[in-house]
Design a protein around this motif. Structure first.
Motif, PDB file in Angstrom:
ATOM      1  N   THR A 142       0.286  -1.248  -0.231  1.00  0.00           N
ATOM      2  CA  THR A 142      -0.098   0.172   0.020  1.00  0.00           C
ATOM      3  C   THR A 142       1.140   1.346   0.115  1.00  0.00           C
ATOM      4  N   PRO A 143       1.733   1.212   1.063  1.00  0.00           N
ATOM      5  CA  PRO A 143       2.403   2.767   0.985  1.00  0.00           C
ATOM      6  C   PRO A 143       3.581   2.750  -0.257  1.00  0.00           C
ATOM      7  N   VAL A 144       3.724   1.494  -1.644  1.00  0.00           N
ATOM      8  CA  VAL A 144       4.734   2.265  -2.271  1.00  0.00           C
ATOM      9  C   VAL A 144       4.125   2.578  -3.397  1.00  0.00           C
ATOM     10  N   PHE A 145       2.087   1.812  -3.311  1.00  0.00           N
ATOM     11  CA  PHE A 145       1.853   1.933  -4.237  1.00  0.00           C
ATOM     12  C   PHE A 145       0.709   3.421  -4.133  1.00  0.00           C
ATOM     13  N   ASP A 146       0.692   4.190  -2.806  1.00  0.00           N
ATOM     14  CA  ASP A 146      -0.013   5.289  -3.039  1.00  0.00           C
ATOM     15  C   ASP A 146       1.378   6.496  -2.902  1.00  0.00           C
ATOM     16  N   GLU A 147       2.581   5.770  -2.632  1.00  0.00           N
ATOM     17  CA  GLU A 147       3.793   6.684  -3.261  1.00  0.00           C
ATOM     18  C   GLU A 147       3.742   6.996  -4.842  1.00  0.00           C
ATOM     19  N   ILE A 148       3.204   5.722  -5.544  1.00  0.00           N
ATOM     20  CA  ILE A 148       3.518   5.672  -6.990  1.00  0.00           C
ATOM     21  C   ILE A 148       2.535   6.367  -7.432  1.00  0.00           C
ATOM     22  N   LEU A 149       0.809   6.052  -7.308  1.00  0.00           N
ATOM     23  CA  LEU A 149       0.238   7.149  -7.306  1.00  0.00           C
ATOM     24  C   LEU A 149       0.004   8.596  -7.033  1.00  0.00           C
ATOM     25  N   LYS A 195      -2.126  15.319 -12.093  1.00  0.00           N
ATOM     26  CA  LYS A 195      -3.487  16.367 -12.391  1.00  0.00           C
ATOM     27  C   LYS A 195      -4.468  14.829 -12.940  1.00  0.00           C
ATOM     28  N   SER A 196      -5.515  15.725 -12.695  1.00  0.00           N
ATOM     29  CA  SER A 196      -6.235  14.503 -12.814  1.00  0.00           C
ATOM     30  C   SER A 196      -6.642  13.620 -13.598  1.00  0.00           C
ATOM     31  N   ILE A 197      -6.510  14.430 -15.573  1.00  0.00           N
ATOM     32  CA  ILE A 197      -6.052  13.699 -16.296  1.00  0.00           C
ATOM     33  C   ILE A 197      -5.800  12.567 -15.777  1.00  0.00           C
ATOM     34  N   VAL A 198      -4.899  12.242 -15.376  1.00  0.00           N
ATOM     35  CA  VAL A 198      -3.090  10.908 -15.657  1.00  0.00           C
ATOM     36  C   VAL A 198      -4.332  10.010 -14.687  1.00  0.00           C
ATOM     37  N   ARG A 199      -5.029  10.641 -13.679  1.00  0.00           N
ATOM     38  CA  ARG A 199      -5.805   9.537 -12.435  1.00  0.00           C
ATOM     39  C   ARG A 199      -6.767   9.008 -13.277  1.00  0.00           C
ATOM     40  N   ASN A 243      -4.770  15.532 -27.423  1.00  0.00           N
ATOM     41  CA  ASN A 243      -3.236  15.506 -27.149  1.00  0.00           C
ATOM     42  C   ASN A 243      -3.114  15.388 -25.497  1.00  0.00           C
ATOM     43  N   ASP A 244      -4.998  16.068 -24.394  1.00  0.00           N
ATOM     44  CA  ASP A 244      -3.615  15.669 -23.002  1.00  0.00           C
ATOM     45  C   ASP A 244      -3.817  14.143 -22.230  1.00  0.00           C
ATOM     46  N   ILE A 245      -4.690  13.261 -23.504  1.00  0.00           N
ATOM     47  CA  ILE A 245      -4.617  11.935 -23.192  1.00  0.00           C
ATOM     48  C   ILE A 245      -3.772  11.468 -23.467  1.00  0.00           C
ATOM     49  N   LYS A 246      -2.813  11.969 -24.880  1.00  0.00           N
ATOM     50  CA  LYS A 246      -1.507  11.071 -24.987  1.00  0.00           C
ATOM     51  C   LYS A 246      -0.718  11.456 -24.254  1.00  0.00           C
TER      52      LYS A 246
END
Length: 371
Positions: free
Chosen positions: A296-303, A309-313, A333-336
């Motif tokens: 969990t802490p590893v994945f939290d750090e990655i995320l 940016k909200s679009i990345v999430r 282009n933002d998605i890319k």
């Protein structure tokens, strides 16, 4: 610990890598330079260590530098020089020994004699030498040392994509100008940012274009994992309810080396704590949930790092659930750019046009649970 975690593993714990290591050993011993790229925790360093061990046994000089541990041109130069000269002196920080001559003469006669020989043969650098001159000396040293001693040298550079961040992008041009003239050195370049490494070695405008052979790191087969995990449990007297339990570990981890080891360890600890001696599907599923908690802490750090940016999430969640990633009201282009960021961060990997997969399947499950 029954299943090794947290760092490079010895030869006996390298799963499904025998043929790949043999290929690397052959290519490097014949003078070819190799680039290996892939995210952290998939076993690159373990593979490099084993290849280095084998070539050293054949009489090669072996040196290595981790650019993640360097901070500027001078620290790069000192790391290269120390690692190369350790083959001669057996001292990890030969530069310090030479520059602190009074202490050396007082307490280490054997090293003092070796250092005198080095100075006569190599023209040893002075402490007051400026950073640029010291770096030039360092880049030339692997080939000079190998030539003087009638040896071949393997030079391993880990986290190579970080060299540009540490010393500026011109460092690559300078390195290439030295390396391309060397006849006694094979280079093994490792990097955790696959997109950046592919660009460095595959982009026509980059200094290292076509300098090294780019080899994909093969995925470990389900059969290799099943045999290895089964053997390790049997060594501890654990019975296996069926091959399905072993295969379930690989399925849940997606074959990711460190995650497979982690689930296997948690299965073993679950058995010990429960006083059981039989690996079942139920034990594996409990182990998986325990592994998820640990990660969990590893994945939290990655995320946190990639999801500013909200679009990345949003793109990440769509990839996790299998939805189309190009959306109405979002500019392509933002998605890319979001996809490129996830690739550079080694969160996802491109498989074909418009198709991507999570590098770490357990991270995909974590995203599904978190969003």
């Amino acid at each position: 610990m029954l299943f090794p975690l947290g760092g490079p593993v010895p030869e006996s714990e390298l799963v499904g890598r025998k043929d790949f290591i043999m290929s690397l050993e052959t290519r490097l011993s014949e003078g070819q330079s190799i680039m290996l790229a892939g995210p952290r925790r998939i076993g690159k360093t373990s593979v490099a260590n084993e290849v280095s061990r084998r070539l050293k046994k054949k009489g090669f000089y072996v040196a290595s530098v981790d650019f993640f541990r360097t901070s500027n041109n001078r620290s790069i130069a000192e790391a290269i020089i120390n690692s190369c000269l350790e083959n001669r002196t057996g001292v990890r920080k030969t530069l310090n020994a030479v520059w602190d001559r009074a202490r050396l003469l007082a307490g280490a006669a054997k090293i003092a004699v070796k250092v005198e020989d080095l100075e006569l043969n190599l023209g040893f650098p002075k402490r007051e030498m400026d950073d640029e001159t010291l770096l030039e000396y360092a880049l030339n040293l692997p080939d000079v040392l190998a030539s003087k001693d009638n040896k071949r040298m393997l030079m391993v550079f880990d986290e190579f994509q970080d060299a540009g961040h540490v010393a500026g992008q011109d460092i690559y041009k300078k390195m290439r100008s030295y390396f391309q003239l060397q006849t006694n050195v094979s280079y093994l370049f490792l990097g955790s940012k696959e997109g950046m490494m592919q660009s460095l070695f595959g982009g026509k405008k980059h200094a290292f274009y076509r300098f090294a052979t780019v080899l994909p790191i093969p995925r470990i087969s389900e059969e290799s994992w099943t045999v290895y995990i089964g053997r390790k449990f049997e060594e501890k007297g654990v019975k296996i309810s069926s091959d399905y339990a072993l295969k379930e570990i690989g399925r849940l981890s997606g074959g990711h080396p460190q995650d497979t080891m982690l689930i296997s360890n948690e299965a073993y600890y679950t058995l010990l704590e429960a006083g059981e001696k039989k690996l079942t599907m139920e034990i594996v599923r409990i182990a998986y949930e325990r592994a998820m908690v640990i990660l969990t802490p590893v994945f939290d750090e990655i995320l946190d790092e990639v999801g500013k940016k909200s679009i990345v999430r949003e793109v990440l969640h769509r990839l996790a659930v299998g939805d189309a990633i190009y959306m109405e009201k979002k500019h392509p282009n933002d998605i890319k750019r979001a996809i490129d960021q996830l690739i550079v961060s080694a969160v996802i990997k491109k498989e074909s046009r418009g198709k991507y997969r999570f590098v770490e399947p357990m991270l995909q499950e974590y995203v599904l649970r978190s969003y």
